[in-house]
Design a protein around this motif. Structure first.
Motif, mmCIF file in Angstrom:
data_model
loop_
_atom_site.group_PDB
_atom_site.id
_atom_site.type_symbol
_atom_site.label_atom_id
_atom_site.label_comp_id
_atom_site.label_asym_id
_atom_site.label_seq_id
_atom_site.Cartn_x
_atom_site.Cartn_y
_atom_site.Cartn_z
ATOM 1 N N LEU A 1 0.912 -1.219 0.127
ATOM 2 C CA LEU A 1 0.058 -0.033 -0.037
ATOM 3 C C LEU A 1 0.811 1.279 -0.082
ATOM 4 C CD1 LEU A 1 -2.694 1.167 0.309
ATOM 5 C CD2 LEU A 1 -2.689 1.317 2.731
ATOM 6 N N ASP A 2 1.864 1.224 0.878
ATOM 7 C CA ASP A 2 2.613 2.375 0.950
ATOM 8 C C ASP A 2 3.633 2.715 -0.340
ATOM 9 O OD1 ASP A 2 1.837 3.306 3.387
ATOM 10 O OD2 ASP A 2 3.245 2.289 4.459
ATOM 11 N N ASN A 3 3.902 1.603 -1.057
ATOM 12 C CA ASN A 3 4.620 1.655 -2.240
ATOM 13 C C ASN A 3 3.767 2.373 -3.208
ATOM 14 O OD1 ASN A 3 7.619 0.628 -3.179
ATOM 15 N ND2 ASN A 3 6.553 -0.979 -1.650
ATOM 16 N N VAL A 4 2.390 2.001 -3.316
ATOM 17 C CA VAL A 4 1.552 2.621 -4.144
ATOM 18 C C VAL A 4 1.414 4.171 -3.783
ATOM 19 C CG1 VAL A 4 -0.682 2.639 -5.364
ATOM 20 C CG2 VAL A 4 0.415 0.545 -4.931
ATOM 21 N N MET A 5 1.262 4.357 -2.388
ATOM 22 C CA MET A 5 0.934 5.944 -2.144
ATOM 23 C C MET A 5 1.857 6.693 -2.475
ATOM 24 S SD MET A 5 -1.012 4.903 1.472
ATOM 25 C CE MET A 5 -0.829 6.686 2.382
ATOM 26 N N ALA A 6 3.350 5.854 -2.481
ATOM 27 C CA ALA A 6 4.629 6.745 -2.605
ATOM 28 C C ALA A 6 4.645 7.402 -4.131
ATOM 29 C CB ALA A 6 5.783 5.928 -2.525
ATOM 30 N N GLY A 7 3.820 7.063 -4.991
ATOM 31 C CA GLY A 7 3.534 7.726 -6.043
ATOM 32 C C GLY A 7 2.425 8.641 -6.151
ATOM 33 N N LEU A 8 1.968 9.158 -5.066
ATOM 34 C CA LEU A 8 0.783 9.901 -5.199
ATOM 35 C C LEU A 8 1.071 10.996 -4.130
ATOM 36 C CD1 LEU A 8 -2.042 7.220 -4.764
ATOM 37 C CD2 LEU A 8 -1.385 8.310 -6.722
ATOM 38 N N ASP A 9 2.277 11.562 -4.198
ATOM 39 C CA ASP A 9 2.488 12.890 -3.383
ATOM 40 C C ASP A 9 1.933 13.874 -4.003
ATOM 41 O OD1 ASP A 9 4.289 12.711 -5.621
ATOM 42 O OD2 ASP A 9 5.986 12.408 -4.443
ATOM 43 N N HIS A 10 1.318 14.003 -5.295
ATOM 44 C CA HIS A 10 0.419 15.230 -5.489
ATOM 45 C C HIS A 10 -1.029 15.361 -4.912
ATOM 46 C CE1 HIS A 10 -0.558 11.886 -8.209
ATOM 47 N NE2 HIS A 10 -1.479 12.420 -8.513
ATOM 48 N N LEU A 11 -1.282 14.286 -4.190
ATOM 49 C CA LEU A 11 -2.541 14.275 -3.752
ATOM 50 C C LEU A 11 -2.474 14.566 -2.058
ATOM 51 C CD1 LEU A 11 -4.248 10.976 -5.165
ATOM 52 C CD2 LEU A 11 -4.460 13.441 -5.820
ATOM 53 N N PRO A 12 -3.601 15.143 -1.458
ATOM 54 C CA PRO A 12 -3.786 15.222 0.071
ATOM 55 C C PRO A 12 -3.592 13.921 0.553
ATOM 56 C CG PRO A 12 -5.623 16.290 -1.169
ATOM 57 C CD PRO A 12 -4.817 15.652 -2.239
ATOM 58 N N LYS A 13 -3.009 13.566 1.738
ATOM 59 C CA LYS A 13 -2.969 12.415 2.309
ATOM 60 C C LYS A 13 -3.975 11.440 2.359
ATOM 61 C CE LYS A 13 1.137 11.512 4.795
ATOM 62 N NZ LYS A 13 1.806 12.433 5.599
ATOM 63 N N PRO A 14 -5.191 11.969 2.989
ATOM 64 C CA PRO A 14 -6.167 11.101 2.988
ATOM 65 C C PRO A 14 -6.804 10.459 1.713
ATOM 66 C CG PRO A 14 -6.864 13.245 3.921
ATOM 67 C CD PRO A 14 -5.429 13.130 3.588
ATOM 68 N N GLN A 15 -6.555 11.325 0.677
ATOM 69 C CA GLN A 15 -6.992 10.920 -0.558
ATOM 70 C C GLN A 15 -5.869 9.753 -1.175
ATOM 71 O OE1 GLN A 15 -7.700 13.911 -3.661
ATOM 72 N NE2 GLN A 15 -9.112 14.837 -2.329
ATOM 73 N N ARG A 16 -4.788 9.804 -0.744
ATOM 74 C CA ARG A 16 -3.780 8.865 -1.059
ATOM 75 C C ARG A 16 -4.083 7.486 -0.854
ATOM 76 N NH1 ARG A 16 1.740 11.842 0.918
ATOM 77 N NH2 ARG A 16 1.042 13.908 0.144
ATOM 78 N N ARG A 17 -4.533 7.149 0.263
ATOM 79 C CA ARG A 17 -4.824 5.971 0.800
ATOM 80 C C ARG A 17 -5.841 5.191 0.264
ATOM 81 N NH1 ARG A 17 -3.679 2.735 5.225
ATOM 82 N NH2 ARG A 17 -5.397 1.180 5.847
ATOM 83 N N ILE A 18 -6.986 6.258 -0.164
ATOM 84 C CA ILE A 18 -8.375 5.781 -0.790
ATOM 85 C C ILE A 18 -7.935 5.145 -2.291
ATOM 86 C CG2 ILE A 18 -10.524 6.223 -1.674
ATOM 87 C CD1 ILE A 18 -10.523 8.304 0.821
ATOM 88 N N LYS A 19 -7.186 6.124 -2.822
ATOM 89 C CA LYS A 19 -6.684 5.898 -4.365
ATOM 90 C C LYS A 19 -5.883 4.554 -4.348
ATOM 91 C CE LYS A 19 -6.349 7.923 -8.534
ATOM 92 N NZ LYS A 19 -6.772 8.784 -9.087
ATOM 93 N N ALA A 20 -4.966 4.438 -3.572
ATOM 94 C CA ALA A 20 -4.019 3.299 -3.531
ATOM 95 C C ALA A 20 -4.742 1.969 -3.378
ATOM 96 C CB ALA A 20 -2.995 3.567 -2.375
ATOM 97 N N LEU A 21 -5.597 2.129 -2.382
ATOM 98 C CA LEU A 21 -6.293 0.866 -2.237
ATOM 99 C C LEU A 21 -7.204 0.407 -3.278
ATOM 100 C CD1 LEU A 21 -7.464 1.430 1.395
ATOM 101 C CD2 LEU A 21 -6.023 -0.687 0.700
ATOM 102 N N GLU A 22 -7.755 1.568 -3.912
ATOM 103 C CA GLU A 22 -8.626 1.281 -5.271
ATOM 104 C C GLU A 22 -7.517 0.615 -6.395
ATOM 105 O OE1 GLU A 22 -9.956 4.913 -7.410
ATOM 106 O OE2 GLU A 22 -11.206 5.245 -5.440
ATOM 107 N N TRP A 23 -6.358 1.149 -6.341
ATOM 108 C CA TRP A 23 -5.618 0.597 -7.600
ATOM 109 C C TRP A 23 -5.224 -0.735 -7.110
ATOM 110 C CZ3 TRP A 23 -5.024 0.907 -12.533
ATOM 111 C CH2 TRP A 23 -5.665 2.147 -13.132
ATOM 112 N N LEU A 24 -4.961 -1.058 -6.017
ATOM 113 C CA LEU A 24 -4.657 -2.422 -5.513
ATOM 114 C C LEU A 24 -5.492 -3.575 -5.935
ATOM 115 C CD1 LEU A 24 -2.582 -1.966 -2.021
ATOM 116 C CD2 LEU A 24 -1.667 -2.759 -4.458
ATOM 117 N N GLU A 25 -6.969 -2.975 -5.705
ATOM 118 C CA GLU A 25 -8.118 -3.889 -6.188
ATOM 119 C C GLU A 25 -8.082 -4.267 -7.496
ATOM 120 O OE1 GLU A 25 -12.906 -3.548 -5.261
ATOM 121 O OE2 GLU A 25 -11.304 -2.961 -3.931
#
Length: 370
Positions: free
Chosen positions: A97-121
């Motif tokens: 999850l954190d690996n995917v979130m690492a690519g999302l530093d342009h998003l606000p923190k709470p959104q990063r987690r939601i988006k990363a989980l979406e993509w892992l799915e």
């Protein structure tokens, strides 16, 4: 957005350190495979598209944005690239999850987690968000890398030998997955590979590259059945390349007749050639038929060739057959399903007849060009 908005166009040249001459485009939703031997310049080309290397001259554009020309060279960040390096480049100390979130530093923190989980799915990894890369299989690591590349919603996805680090069984599953994902992505996808079969399976279009030069581009199957020259034919893995003498040209029927050993064969390809000329010709595996004859189903478009089986090598589901032909120095190499070889009772020393489909007998006449 217009349909062409995400089209990648690349026209670049350089002499050194690695010579590159490439001119191609890739539309959104299209997978372009860049195929060639190791050291042929494929990865360099990918790095140039990514903005990690700078070509000597030319230009690269994506939609209406210029990424590279003689004035400027945008950084990878500004190009907004999804890039998957050959060994995935994951951070070993971060969870999936954190690996995917690492690519999302342009998003606000709470959104990063939601988006990363979406993509892992989306890449079928919903069950493993907390695992570290070391505790994931090769195929799972590859999916994390893919999710990380895609979660950024990039303008383009670049894949460098994406399947070379996983075993064959995993590879087969990942092919299906990439094909499924590709249909949902509306961005250009450029994949570098040395494996022709990968290109045939996955790519909409392919470029064959050797020593930095483009040899041919087109739909993979078209390149396979209509290689421009012998270098392309060999790079496509075609082993049946022979000489024949032109004995008749029937322009009205679009046919060329060739003397080949003790046989006369017909080809449906009609390049510029003359009677009496010796030409090279090639036929892909799917143009060589063993079974059509035994069933007595011979259509007009088929050339009959008498052969003697010289060797049979069983490789899992298929049998590799090498056969000699009367009056011809080179052997015919082909692969047929094991069950067919058993049904035809093929054995070394057996004399039989094969059919060569005339629409697959392709004459190579521009071997003189470089």
């Amino acid at each position: 957005m217009h349909a062409s908005d995400h089209e990648l166009r690349c026209d670049i040249q350089q002499q050194s350190p690695i010579p590159i001459q490439a001119n191609f485009s890739c539309k959104k939703g299209e997978l372009l495979a860049v195929v060639g031997p190791s050291g042929g310049g494929k990865t360099t080309l990918l790095r140039m598209i990514a903005g990690l290397s700078k070509p000597q001259s030319g230009e690269i554009t994506c939609g209406d944005q210029t990424w590279f020309d003689k004035q400027m060279c945008l950084s990878p960040q500004a190009r907004h690239i999804g890039y998957m390096p050959q060994h995935f480049g994951l951070f070993p100390h971060l969870s999936a999850l954190d690996n995917v979130m690492a690519g999302l530093d342009h998003l606000p923190k709470p959104q990063r987690r939601i988006k990363a989980l979406e993509w892992l799915e989306k890449v079928n990894l919903q069950g493993f968000p907390e695992r570290l890369p070391a505790n994931l299989s090769g195929g799972q690591r590859q999916r994390v890398a893919l999710a990380r590349a895609l979660a950024r919603e990039p303008n383009i996805l670049l894949l460098d030998e994406p399947f070379s680090a996983v075993d064959r069984e995993t590879r087969e599953r990942l092919y299906i997955e990439l094909a499924r994902l590709k249909s949902q992505l509306s961005i250009p996808v450029v994949m570098v590979t040395h494996d022709i079969n990968e290109a045939l399976l996955l790519a909409d279009r392919m470029i064959l590259i050797s020593q930095g030069k483009m040899l041919q581009q087109g739909k993979p199957f078209d390149v396979l059945s209509h290689p421009h020259n012998e270098a392309v034919a060999r790079q496509m893995g075609l082993r049946n390349i022979f000489d024949g003498e032109v004995i008749a040209i029937e322009a009205e029927n679009n046919l060329v007749r060739l003397q080949f050993g003790e046989h006369v064969i017909v080809s449906d390809s009609l390049p510029q050639c003359e009677i009496g000329q010796t030409v090279r010709w090639v036929i892909p595996n799917q143009g060589v038929r063993f079974n059509s004859i035994t069933r007595g189903r011979l259509c007009r478009s088929i050339n009959k060739i008498d052969v003697t089986i010289e060797s049979l090598l069983t490789m899992g589901e298929t049998v590799r057959v090498i056969a000699s032909m009367q009056g011809v120095r080179h052997h015919l190499n082909t692969e047929i399903p094991s069950h067919l070889a058993a049904k035809l009772a093929l054995r070394v020393g057996l004399r039989t007849t094969v059919a060569l489909k005339s629409n697959q007998v392709h004459l190579l006449v521009d071997n003189l060009t470089d």
